[in-house]
Design a protein around this motif. Structure first.
Motif, short mmCIF file in Angstrom:
data_model
loop_
_atom_site.label_atom_id
_atom_site.label_comp_id
_atom_site.label_asym_id
_atom_site.label_seq_id
_atom_site.Cartn_x
_atom_site.Cartn_y
_atom_site.Cartn_z
N SER A 39 0.81 -1.22 0.00
CA SER A 39 0.00 0.00 0.00
C SER A 39 0.84 1.26 0.00
O SER A 39 0.31 2.36 -0.22
N TYR B 181 -4.14 2.87 0.55
CA TYR B 181 -4.43 1.78 -0.38
C TYR B 181 -3.82 2.16 -1.72
O TYR B 181 -4.14 3.21 -2.29
N LYS C 170 -2.58 5.76 -2.02
CA LYS C 170 -3.51 6.87 -1.83
C LYS C 170 -4.13 6.80 -0.44
O LYS C 170 -4.38 5.72 0.09
N MET D 274 -7.09 6.70 1.85
CA MET D 274 -8.51 6.38 1.79
C MET D 274 -9.28 7.05 2.91
O MET D 274 -10.42 7.51 2.73
N GLU D 275 -8.66 7.09 4.09
CA GLU D 275 -9.32 7.67 5.26
C GLU D 275 -8.26 8.10 6.26
O GLU D 275 -7.18 7.51 6.34
N HIS E 272 -14.91 4.65 5.28
CA HIS E 272 -14.52 4.12 3.97
C HIS E 272 -14.68 2.59 3.97
O HIS E 272 -14.33 1.92 4.95
N TYR F 13 -12.92 0.32 2.64
CA TYR F 13 -11.64 -0.36 2.87
C TYR F 13 -11.30 -0.38 4.35
O TYR F 13 -10.87 -1.42 4.88
N CYS G 165 -11.45 5.76 -8.55
CA CYS G 165 -11.11 5.31 -7.20
C CYS G 165 -10.28 4.03 -7.29
O CYS G 165 -10.70 3.05 -7.91
N PHE H 199 -9.74 1.80 -5.15
CA PHE H 199 -10.30 0.67 -4.42
C PHE H 199 -11.52 0.05 -5.12
O PHE H 199 -12.01 -0.99 -4.72
N CYS I 37 -14.46 -3.11 -4.21
CA CYS I 37 -15.44 -2.45 -3.36
C CYS I 37 -16.87 -2.89 -3.70
O CYS I 37 -17.26 -2.88 -4.87
N CYS J 212 -14.18 8.93 -0.61
CA CYS J 212 -15.15 7.96 -1.10
C CYS J 212 -16.37 8.69 -1.62
O CYS J 212 -16.83 9.67 -1.01
#
Length: 321
Positions: free
Chosen positions: A52, A228, A231, A233-234, A247, A249, A286, A288, A292, A317
């Protein structure tokens, strides 16, 4: 608490498939536009699956790798693009502890030599070496009598304590811990985590804790960044992120943490389908979306922005909870 370190738009790409005497045809997007801050006396954790970009972020902040773009603000100065001559001052303030102490400690050097090395490099007065080494051993819970032993004479947990002592030697302001307990037994992990908590309370240093183990992260972190494919994600305060992950993920990662009690229906394990895509060819939109369960057409065409609320809880997201 004020930020002692600020990362803005940090990007690191590695060239692959180079032409002979020419420009590379492909790049691995290991880290892409990562932004976060590290608060004084606090621990920021960076989490995510293998691949990641967690370790690349840590090594880039420590300037073991040169970033492709972005800023790393430390003490008001951007250290992202400074030259090699200026790096000595930076490395005095930002140290790193690696995952495997067997690889990071020179087997031909005694504990005394290992702890003296940073003092010599950064020109500490020679008369201060012995008392500083004794102080470091006491800090990490090792007897003074160990100073003339070699790394192979110690257990894995003791070797990691020596590595931590070496990182503390020149009194840095920030330490980056890259999976420091993942190679240790569970009981030893708990001891090292308690040690890190105590060191932080005693010294007031800021730390970045890189890990894939969310149970450890939950115990030690003040803030968390979820990566992830390079990037964010949260990101947000640990209590917010674990208490109300937004999120998909992050929800999947937290659901994978082993629980002592029987899971409730709302805590059911989320099993992600497919494998992590190649960072040399990440999905459009995105990153992910290919794994997802909420993905829709917009996810393939538009990358979501990282947006936050009043609680400093950020999520990238299109359909967050």
């Amino acid at each position: 608490m004020r930020e002692v370190l600020r990362v803005e738009g940090l990007t690191k790409h590695f060239a692959i498939d180079k032409r002979l005497f020419g420009q590379p045809r492909k790049w691995v997007q290991a880290v892409d536009n990562v932004t976060f801050g590290v608060r004084g006396r606090g621990t920021l954790a960076i989490v995510g699956e293998s691949g990641s970009g967690k370790t690349t972020v840590g090594r880039t902040i420590a300037r073991l790798l040169k970033p492709s773009s972005g800023r790393i603000l430390f003490d008001g100065n951007d250290i992202a693009q400074i030259d090699e001559r200026s790096l000595r001052g930076v490395r005095k303030e930002i140290q790193m502890v690696f995952q495997n102490p067997n690889a990071s400690l020179n087997p031909r050097m005694t504990v005394r030599q290992l702890l003296c090395e940073p003092l010599i490099v950064h020109q500490w007065p020679k008369e201060e070496h012995r008392p500083r080494i004794e102080e470091l051993l006491e800090t990490v819970g090792l007897p003074h009598s160990y100073v003339d032993r070699y790394p192979h004479e110690f257990s894995g947990g003791q070797r990691q304590r020596i590595a931590i002592a070496r990182a503390l030697a020149i009194r840095p302001k920030v330490i980056i811990f890259d999976e420091p307990v993942s190679a240790l037994d569970v009981s030893v992990q708990a001891q090292i985590i308690q040690l890190l908590d105590r060191i932080q309370a005693d010294t007031g240093l800021a730390s970045i804790f890189i890990s894939h183990d969310l149970s450890v992260v939950r115990a030690i972190s003040d803030d968390v960044v979820v990566l992830y494919l390079g990037k964010v994600m949260e990101a947000g305060p640990s209590r917010e992120l674990f208490g109300s992950p937004r999120h998909p993920y992050t929800q999947a990662l937290i659901s994978a943490v082993p629980k002592m009690h029987k899971r409730k229906s709302q805590d059911a394990r989320i099993v992600l389908k497919g494998d992590l895509p190649s960072p040399a060819n990440p999905p459009s939109g995105c990153r992910f979306r290919t794994r997802c369960w909420k993905a829709q057409d917009i996810c393939a065409t538009k990358a979501p922005e990282l947006e936050g609320d009043a609680k400093r809880h950020f999520v990238a997201c299109h359909f967050p909870n």
